[in-house]
Design an enzyme around this catalytic site. Structure first.
Site, PDB file in Angstrom:
ATOM      1  N   CYS A   1     -18.770 -40.083 -12.600  1.00 50.85           N
ATOM      2  CA  CYS A   1     -18.483 -41.481 -12.944  1.00 50.85           C
ATOM      3  C   CYS A   1     -19.580 -42.096 -13.804  1.00 50.85           C
ATOM      4  CB  CYS A   1     -18.304 -42.309 -11.676  1.00 50.85           C
ATOM      5  SG  CYS A   1     -16.747 -41.988 -10.841  1.00 50.85           S
TER       6      CYS A   1
ATOM      7  N   GLY B   1     -17.628 -45.068  -3.984  1.00 44.25           N
ATOM      8  CA  GLY B   1     -16.422 -45.748  -4.428  1.00 44.25           C
ATOM      9  C   GLY B   1     -15.208 -45.462  -3.561  1.00 44.25           C
TER      10      GLY B   1
END
Ligand SMILES: [Zn+2]
Length: 259
Positions: A191, A43
């Site tokens: 995450c 990410g």
């Protein structure tokens, strides 16, 4: 005669940098001569890698041992549907070659560990922590402290992110000055279990790329000694001053210039 720094036809792509007083031709040349290590092609690594390649950083090394999966595509915009299951470093290399073929990309398909950390950090002008777990963050921090390589670090969770520059050789703290111990399992959710809003790594990763470009080009005021925090759910940002700890187990012995 030495070979010219920029390849034939390369320079016009940097026209908007060269127009900036704070970068200009000399700053663009510094970007071209730079070597940057990016640990993590997920990410945060996605915007960092794409903006650094677009900016004309000469050499980029990317380290990651993961492969592209469907749940990555919500935020890891360097990867794509047609590269599912491909190693992330291979997918990233394809994306970066598409953005700027004049950048030399070294893809290291490996997990950062005690056996390779010093080797991948050696010779880099700057390292970027785009990992998603604390053991890797501490390993990279220790290798950067030992090699006196500045470390741009970003972290995200759910709707919040933070960015700073660790650089004990130049007066700023290292990661271990701020977060001395690795929390026991379960205290720092990743995450996958906590969730993350898709645009958040884009915001924090672009800030990391901007910090890297500033640092390499010699522009502006760096985040040495400052930790920026963004809460995008409430649209709030704040900054705190951070300091070296004299008794830090990682950087305590490093003699540093003042920030
Ligand atoms: Zn420290």
């Amino acid at each position: 005669m030495t070979a010219p720094l920029f390849a034939e036809g390369e320079l016009p792509r940097y026209a908007r940098h060269i127009a900036l007083r704070e970068i200009g031709g000399p700053g663009q040349a510094r970007l071209k001569r730079a070597s940057v290590l990016v640990v993590g092609a997920g990410g945060l690594g996605a915007p960092v890698l794409m903006y650094l390649a677009a900016a004309g950083v000469g050499r980029i090394a990317v380290v990651d041992d993961d492969s592209v999966s469907l749940s990555n595509l919500q935020r890891q915009v360097i990867h794509s549907q047609d590269r599912l299951d491909m190693p992330k470093v291979a997918s990233a290399r394809i994306a970066l070659a598409g953005i700027n073929p004049f950048v030399s990309v070294t893809a290291v398909e490996a997990r950062l560990d005690a056996g390779n950390a010093a080797e991948v950090v050696a010779g880099q002008d700057l390292a970027i922590d785009a990992t998603d777990n604390l053991p890797a963050r501490h390993l990279l921090n220790a290798a950067c402290v030992a090699a006196r390589v500045p470390l741009v670090s970003g972290a995200i969770s759910q709707w919040e992110g933070q960015v700073t520059l660790y650089d004990p050789a130049r007066g700023a703290p290292c990661l271990a000055c701020l977060f001395p111990a690795i929390p026991a399992g379960g205290l720092a959710p990743d995450c996958a279990s906590a969730g993350v809003m898709g645009a958040l790594p884009g915001i924090i990763g672009a800030m990391m790329a901007a910090e890297a470009i500033k640092l390499l080009a010699g522009a502006g005021r760096s985040l040495r000694g400052r930790l920026l925090m963004q809460d995008v759910l409430w649209g709030e940002s704040r900054e705190i001053a951070v300091h070296r700890q004299k008794d830090c187990p990682v950087c305590g012995a490093i003699k540093g210039e003042d920030a």
